[in-house]
Design an enzyme around this catalytic site. Structure first.
Site, PDB file in Angstrom:
ATOM      1  N   ARG A  11       0.842  -1.205   0.000  1.00 31.52           N
ATOM      2  CA  ARG A  11       0.000   0.000   0.000  1.00 31.52           C
ATOM      3  C   ARG A  11       0.868   1.241   0.000  1.00 31.52           C
ATOM      4  NH1 ARG A  11      -1.798   3.977   3.126  1.00 31.52           N
ATOM      5  NH2 ARG A  11      -0.665   3.224   4.959  1.00 31.52           N
ATOM      6  N   VAL A  12       0.503   2.186  -0.856  1.00 28.05           N
ATOM      7  CA  VAL A  12       1.028   3.548  -0.775  1.00 28.05           C
ATOM      8  C   VAL A  12      -0.169   4.481  -0.671  1.00 28.05           C
ATOM      9  CG1 VAL A  12       3.211   3.134  -1.984  1.00 28.05           C
ATOM     10  CG2 VAL A  12       1.159   3.676  -3.308  1.00 28.05           C
ATOM     11  N   SER A  13       0.057   5.672  -0.147  1.00 28.01           N
ATOM     12  CA  SER A  13      -1.071   6.534   0.206  1.00 28.01           C
ATOM     13  C   SER A  13      -1.730   7.239  -0.975  1.00 28.01           C
ATOM     14  CB  SER A  13      -0.625   7.592   1.232  1.00 28.01           C
ATOM     15  OG  SER A  13      -0.221   6.943   2.426  1.00 28.01           O
ATOM     16  N   THR A  14      -0.955   7.522  -2.040  1.00 28.47           N
ATOM     17  CA  THR A  14      -1.505   8.264  -3.167  1.00 28.47           C
ATOM     18  C   THR A  14      -1.082   7.634  -4.482  1.00 28.47           C
ATOM     19  OG1 THR A  14       0.393   9.756  -3.436  1.00 28.47           O
ATOM     20  CG2 THR A  14      -1.286  10.396  -1.823  1.00 28.47           C
ATOM     21  N   GLN A  17       2.605   8.167  -5.439  1.00 27.40           N
ATOM     22  CA  GLN A  17       3.675   7.452  -4.759  1.00 27.40           C
ATOM     23  C   GLN A  17       3.992   6.136  -5.472  1.00 27.40           C
ATOM     24  OE1 GLN A  17       2.003   7.430  -0.718  1.00 27.40           O
ATOM     25  NE2 GLN A  17       3.693   8.748  -0.084  1.00 27.40           N
TER      26      GLN A  17
END
Length: 209
Positions: A11-14, A17
């Site tokens: 998972r990355v936030s945006t 990324q």
């Protein structure tokens, strides 16, 4: 007997990324690429399409790797709830790569479970605290900007604000799109743009040619 499987969750936030570092970690563990689930979304809750798809596939005896606990989520209570559902209700194992104590394959006795649960409690608290600090800093920044009369919100999207990758994808696929070999929707997905932004960028690009 049903064959157990190994999965990776990233998972990355945006959308901006890059998930490559986490993905490479998973591939080093010999996890098949189709079994690596990647979300580009906030960790505030678990309403994420790839996480839910992974969870739906999990069976007893399966194994899930994550690079660090904050990649799983940022909400303390929600992390513990999901951990319990996966490890106890479903019966799959979880491994947090940067925290060896959070490896449910190793700690099956009472003392081991106690230690692992204690570490989980501490780390989930830290993950949520970090999120709360980030939100507080954002609010402080907004308050200061408003006091100074600065414009808030996203910068106006235009041809010059595209990332290098978006610009390269635009130039590489424009002719194909004009020849109707890909649809507008497909082109939008390639560029990561919504409809209004897409046509605005296309208009600017055509004017610049």
């Amino acid at each position: 007997m049903t064959e157990t499987k190994t999965f990776g969750y990233v998972r990355v936030s945006t959308k901006e990324q890059n998930a490559d570092r986490q993905t490479v970690e998973m591939k080093k563990l010999k996890i098949n690429e189709r079994d690596i689930f990647i979300d580009k979304a906030s960790g505030k809750d678990f309403d994420r399409p790839q996480y839910q798809a992974l969870k739906a596939q999990l069976r007893k005896g399966d194994l899930v790797y994550i690079s660090s606990l904050d990649r799983l989520g940022r909400n303390s209570d929600a992390i513990k709830k999901e951990w319990e559902e996966i490890t106890r209700e479903i019966g799959a194992d979880m491994v947090v790569l940067d925290m060896p104590l959070l490896d449910t394959r190793k700690y099956k006795d009472t003392m081991g479970n106690f230690v692992a649960n204690l570490v989980l409690q501490v780390l989930t608290f830290m993950a949520q605290s970090e999120r709360e600090k980030i939100l507080a800093r954002q609010k402080e920044g907004i308050a200061v900007a408003k006091a100074q009369g600065k414009h808030l919100g996203r910068p106006q999207l235009n041809l010059n604000t595209l990332t290098k990758q978006q610009r390269a994808d635009l130039e590489a696929n424009y002719t194909t799109w004009k020849a109707k070999e890909i649809t507008s929707v497909q082109f939008m997905e390639i560029l990561g743009l919504k409809k209004n932004s897409f046509y605005k960028i296309i208009s600017e690009y055509e004017e610049s040619k």
